[in-house]
Design a protein around this motif. Structure first.
Motif, PDB file in Angstrom:
ATOM      1  N   ASP A   7      29.593  30.956  47.456  1.00  8.96           N
ATOM      2  CA  ASP A   7      29.966  30.194  46.268  1.00  8.96           C
ATOM      3  C   ASP A   7      31.307  30.722  45.741  1.00  8.96           C
ATOM      4  OD1 ASP A   7      30.236  28.896  43.835  1.00  8.96           O
ATOM      5  OD2 ASP A   7      28.153  29.211  43.223  1.00  8.96           O
ATOM      6  N   PRO A   8      32.429  30.245  46.294  1.00  9.83           N
ATOM      7  CA  PRO A   8      33.742  30.769  45.897  1.00  9.83           C
ATOM      8  C   PRO A   8      34.029  30.662  44.396  1.00  9.83           C
ATOM      9  CG  PRO A   8      33.924  29.496  47.912  1.00  9.83           C
ATOM     10  CD  PRO A   8      32.527  29.287  47.405  1.00  9.83           C
ATOM     11  N   GLU A   9      33.518  29.627  43.742  1.00  7.62           N
ATOM     12  CA  GLU A   9      33.756  29.510  42.296  1.00  7.62           C
ATOM     13  C   GLU A   9      33.051  30.635  41.543  1.00  7.62           C
ATOM     14  OE1 GLU A   9      32.734  25.683  40.842  1.00  7.62           O
ATOM     15  OE2 GLU A   9      34.242  24.623  42.055  1.00  7.62           O
ATOM     16  N   ALA A  10      31.811  30.934  41.930  1.00  5.67           N
ATOM     17  CA  ALA A  10      31.087  32.044  41.309  1.00  5.67           C
ATOM     18  C   ALA A  10      31.773  33.371  41.616  1.00  5.67           C
ATOM     19  CB  ALA A  10      29.637  32.069  41.790  1.00  5.67           C
ATOM     20  N   ALA A  11      32.345  33.493  42.818  1.00  6.41           N
ATOM     21  CA  ALA A  11      33.065  34.711  43.184  1.00  6.41           C
ATOM     22  C   ALA A  11      34.270  34.915  42.275  1.00  6.41           C
ATOM     23  CB  ALA A  11      33.498  34.640  44.641  1.00  6.41           C
ATOM     24  N   GLN A  12      34.959  33.834  41.931  1.00  8.07           N
ATOM     25  CA  GLN A  12      36.112  33.956  41.052  1.00  8.07           C
ATOM     26  C   GLN A  12      35.702  34.405  39.653  1.00  8.07           C
ATOM     27  OE1 GLN A  12      39.162  34.007  41.928  1.00  8.07           O
ATOM     28  NE2 GLN A  12      39.954  34.268  39.839  1.00  8.07           N
ATOM     29  N   ARG A  13      34.574  33.906  39.165  1.00  8.00           N
ATOM     30  CA  ARG A  13      34.086  34.366  37.861  1.00  8.00           C
ATOM     31  C   ARG A  13      33.749  35.850  37.911  1.00  8.00           C
ATOM     32  NH1 ARG A  13      31.406  29.378  38.176  1.00  8.00           N
ATOM     33  NH2 ARG A  13      29.412  30.340  38.755  1.00  8.00           N
ATOM     34  N   ALA A  14      33.156  36.300  39.015  1.00 13.30           N
ATOM     35  CA  ALA A  14      32.833  37.721  39.153  1.00 13.30           C
ATOM     36  C   ALA A  14      34.103  38.565  39.170  1.00 13.30           C
ATOM     37  CB  ALA A  14      32.022  37.951  40.431  1.00 13.30           C
ATOM     38  N   ARG A  15      35.134  38.093  39.877  1.00 13.59           N
ATOM     39  CA  ARG A  15      36.407  38.821  39.902  1.00 13.59           C
ATOM     40  C   ARG A  15      36.983  38.976  38.496  1.00 13.59           C
ATOM     41  NH1 ARG A  15      37.240  35.842  44.679  1.00 13.59           N
ATOM     42  NH2 ARG A  15      37.483  37.189  46.522  1.00 13.59           N
ATOM     43  N   GLN A  16      36.920  37.908  37.740  1.00 13.20           N
ATOM     44  CA  GLN A  16      37.478  37.954  36.392  1.00 13.20           C
ATOM     45  C   GLN A  16      36.714  38.937  35.516  1.00 13.20           C
ATOM     46  OE1 GLN A  16      37.266  33.811  35.327  1.00 13.20           O
ATOM     47  NE2 GLN A  16      39.165  33.277  36.427  1.00 13.20           N
ATOM     48  N   ARG A  17      35.410  38.971  35.646  1.00  9.79           N
ATOM     49  CA  ARG A  17      34.619  39.908  34.841  1.00  9.79           C
ATOM     50  C   ARG A  17      34.890  41.354  35.264  1.00  9.79           C
ATOM     51  NH1 ARG A  17      29.697  35.851  35.748  1.00  9.79           N
ATOM     52  NH2 ARG A  17      29.803  34.654  33.791  1.00  9.79           N
ATOM     53  N   TYR A  18      34.848  41.599  36.556  1.00  7.42           N
ATOM     54  CA  TYR A  18      35.014  42.964  37.043  1.00  7.42           C
ATOM     55  C   TYR A  18      36.454  43.466  36.929  1.00  7.42           C
ATOM     56  CZ  TYR A  18      30.258  42.746  39.012  1.00  7.42           C
ATOM     57  OH  TYR A  18      28.889  42.656  39.180  1.00  7.42           O
ATOM     58  N   ALA A  19      37.411  42.566  36.685  1.00  7.27           N
ATOM     59  CA  ALA A  19      38.795  42.992  36.474  1.00  7.27           C
ATOM     60  C   ALA A  19      38.919  43.898  35.262  1.00  7.27           C
ATOM     61  CB  ALA A  19      39.699  41.769  36.310  1.00  7.27           C
ATOM     62  N   CYS A  20      37.902  43.930  34.432  1.00  8.09           N
ATOM     63  CA  CYS A  20      37.873  44.824  33.276  1.00  8.09           C
ATOM     64  C   CYS A  20      38.082  46.287  33.686  1.00  8.09           C
ATOM     65  CB  CYS A  20      36.535  44.641  32.557  1.00  8.09           C
ATOM     66  SG  CYS A  20      36.263  45.730  31.158  1.00  8.09           S
ATOM     67  N   PHE A  21      37.674  46.625  34.919  1.00  8.25           N
ATOM     68  CA  PHE A  21      37.785  48.022  35.379  1.00  8.25           C
ATOM     69  C   PHE A  21      39.146  48.341  36.006  1.00  8.25           C
ATOM     70  CE2 PHE A  21      33.152  47.181  35.663  1.00  8.25           C
ATOM     71  CZ  PHE A  21      32.688  48.216  34.871  1.00  8.25           C
ATOM     72  N   ASP A  22      39.987  47.341  36.224  1.00 11.34           N
ATOM     73  CA  ASP A  22      41.197  47.544  37.031  1.00 11.34           C
ATOM     74  C   ASP A  22      42.139  48.590  36.462  1.00 11.34           C
ATOM     75  OD1 ASP A  22      40.251  45.683  38.779  1.00 11.34           O
ATOM     76  OD2 ASP A  22      41.634  44.078  38.197  1.00 11.34           O
ATOM     77  N   SER A  23      42.250  48.660  35.154  1.00 12.85           N
ATOM     78  CA  SER A  23      43.239  49.556  34.558  1.00 12.85           C
ATOM     79  C   SER A  23      42.830  51.026  34.600  1.00 12.85           C
ATOM     80  CB  SER A  23      43.501  49.150  33.105  1.00 12.85           C
ATOM     81  OG  SER A  23      42.311  49.249  32.336  1.00 12.85           O
ATOM     82  N   PHE A  24      41.608  51.312  35.088  1.00 10.27           N
ATOM     83  CA  PHE A  24      41.116  52.697  35.092  1.00 10.27           C
ATOM     84  C   PHE A  24      41.195  53.345  36.463  1.00 10.27           C
ATOM     85  CE2 PHE A  24      38.876  50.359  31.759  1.00 10.27           C
ATOM     86  CZ  PHE A  24      39.246  51.097  30.644  1.00 10.27           C
TER      87      PHE A  24
END
Length: 448
Positions: free
Chosen positions: A168-185
């Motif tokens: 489900d690529p659309e659901a995968a994109q939502r997951a990426r957006q949520r987990y991007a919260c960790f990127d700056s650490f």
């Protein structure tokens, strides 16, 4: 300083006589384990501990028990104190996946300290046996290999996104957006925990729970693989619990420990439910340190506010849980000097006076089994609080009393104990572990 009287209860002749009469010698024969198998009976959750994370005899005995529980009693899985995505590679191998051609290769994801804990000959031999055994039985009867720890925040979130990409690529994109919260650490979750705890950044709590809930509410689509779906959901659960854990370790003394062991218990229950979906209650073998598997309510750890996996499984499943502790008096172990350094061959000091390990040394047998439920009157003296030793991935002999001992009531903590008086070190697979390192004689704090 704890009083010496508290640390060293009297060892009476009657207690030693009772223990010698009850102790069942362990000599290396397969039949040595028959009484323990009998006592385990119909238990669904068999917890096999260890007093160190680097002792050959503990791994060897647990492997022998695990082989028998799988081959003779139909156990469905081995669950270990390891991360979920790392263990899933091993799970694929033991179930017959062709990607890895050897057990050593299947253990290749275990690269985080302490690698020797799972990348060793003892585990390699058991994993090789599990694959060979599974090849002789139908797929529904094949035993799996799973991890229940929560240190794999970044690896687990990648697994969630990768699986969603495939279904489900659309659901995968939502997951990426949520987990991007960790990127700056960066890649170290400790940095995230410190920054959010001290108010330097907002937490990702809302995002990780939103992702887990979306996966849990998701309806299966087409021929979506039930196992792959469950693995993705479990990885999302790891991310949610790890996010809370890395904040909790900076918030207080016990919060992180309690979150971690609760996650382990929740993982065991979720896995048991998943493996029971055909209507047959799944039976699981669980490997972890004694400090996780012995009932915390029977120890000073529990008195100080800590719970653990053994306690939670007893509370949730009662007599369906059977837990076995392992002890040693002295020997050699693989352990580091400090966190994140190579594991070395380290000499273990003889157990302190007033400890269960010293008491068992005085029994005078090289190795033996005590079935604590069946001890009767002989258990009376064992209920008196004694010291119990716990060596993890770091061994600090200069502060041994404070670093590696706590008080316990052994018969309330475990259902059975296997004692090995002098033990040997694990055999690591990696060349940078297992080198000789003899520690200097100690005179601090109790060596004088």
């Amino acid at each position: 300083m704890a009083s010496m009287k508290e640390d060293a209860p009297e060892v009476s002749a009657a207690l030693l006589d009772g223990l010698r009469a009850a102790a069942l010698p362990v000599t290396g024969r397969a039949s040595d384990l028959d009484p323990l198998i009998e006592s385990i009976g119909d238990a669904r959750f068999v917890l096999l501990g260890e007093a160190t994370h680097g002792t050959h005899e503990f791994y060897q005995a647990r492997a022998a028990l695990t082989r028998r529980l799988i081959s003779e009693h139909g156990f469905h899985a081995l669950v270990v104190e390891a991360d979920w995505p790392d263990a899933l590679r091993v799970n694929a191998f033991v179930r017959g996946n062709r990607t890895d051609t050897s057990a050593g290769a299947a253990l290749g994801n275990f690269q985080r300290f302490p690698r020797w804990m799972w990348r060793n000959r003892e585990v390699e031999e058991l994993v090789t046996w599990m694959r060979a055994h599974n090849a002789t039985v139908p797929p529904p009867q094949r035993a799996g290999f799973y991890g229940m720890d929560l240190y794999s925040l970044h690896a687990s979130l990648r697994e969630v996104v990768d699986w969603l990409d495939s279904v489900d690529p659309e659901a995968a994109q939502r997951a990426r957006q949520r987990y991007a919260c960790f990127d700056s650490f960066g890649s170290e979750p400790q940095v995230y925990g410190q920054a959010t705890t001290y108010g330097q950044a907002e937490s990702c709590e809302e995002q990780v729970w939103a992702q887990l809930l979306e996966l849990q509410r998701r309806k299966a689509r087409g021929t979506e693989d039930a196992d792959a779906r469950f693995h993705a959901e479990q990885n999302a659960r790891v991310v949610a619990h790890a996010e809370a854990y890395y904040r909790a370790v900076y918030a207080g003394r016990h919060e992180g420990w309690n979150l971690r062991d609760t996650h382990m218990a929740d993982t065991v229950d979720a896995l048991a439910a998943h493996l029971s979906r055909d209507g047959t209650p799944a039976r699981l073998v669980i490997w972890a340190h004694n400090s996780h598997l012995g009932d915390a309510r029977a120890t000073s750890m529990g008195e100080e506010g800590e719970l653990n996996l053994g306690q939670l499984l007893r509370e949730r499943h009662g007599a369906a849980t059977y837990n076995v502790g392992f002890t040693t008096y002295t020997g050699v172990v693989i352990a580091a000097h400090v966190w994140d350094e190579p594991g070395l061959r380290r000499r273990i000091q003889p157990a302190m006076a007033g400890s269960y390990e010293r008491l068992f040394h005085e029994v005078g047998l090289p190795a033996f089994l005590l079935r604590l439920r069946e001890l009767g009157e002989a258990a009376g003296g064992l209920h008196e609080r004694r010291l119990e030793r716990a060596i993890g991935v770091v061994y600090a002999p200069r502060t041994e009393r404070w670093s590696h001992y706590f008080h316990a009531n052994l018969p309330a903590q475990f259902d059975a104990v296997l004692h090995y008086d002098e033990t040997r070190a694990l055999r690591p697979l990696d060349a940078d572990a297992g080198h000789e390192k003899e520690d200097a004689p100690d005179t601090y704090p109790f060596g004088l």
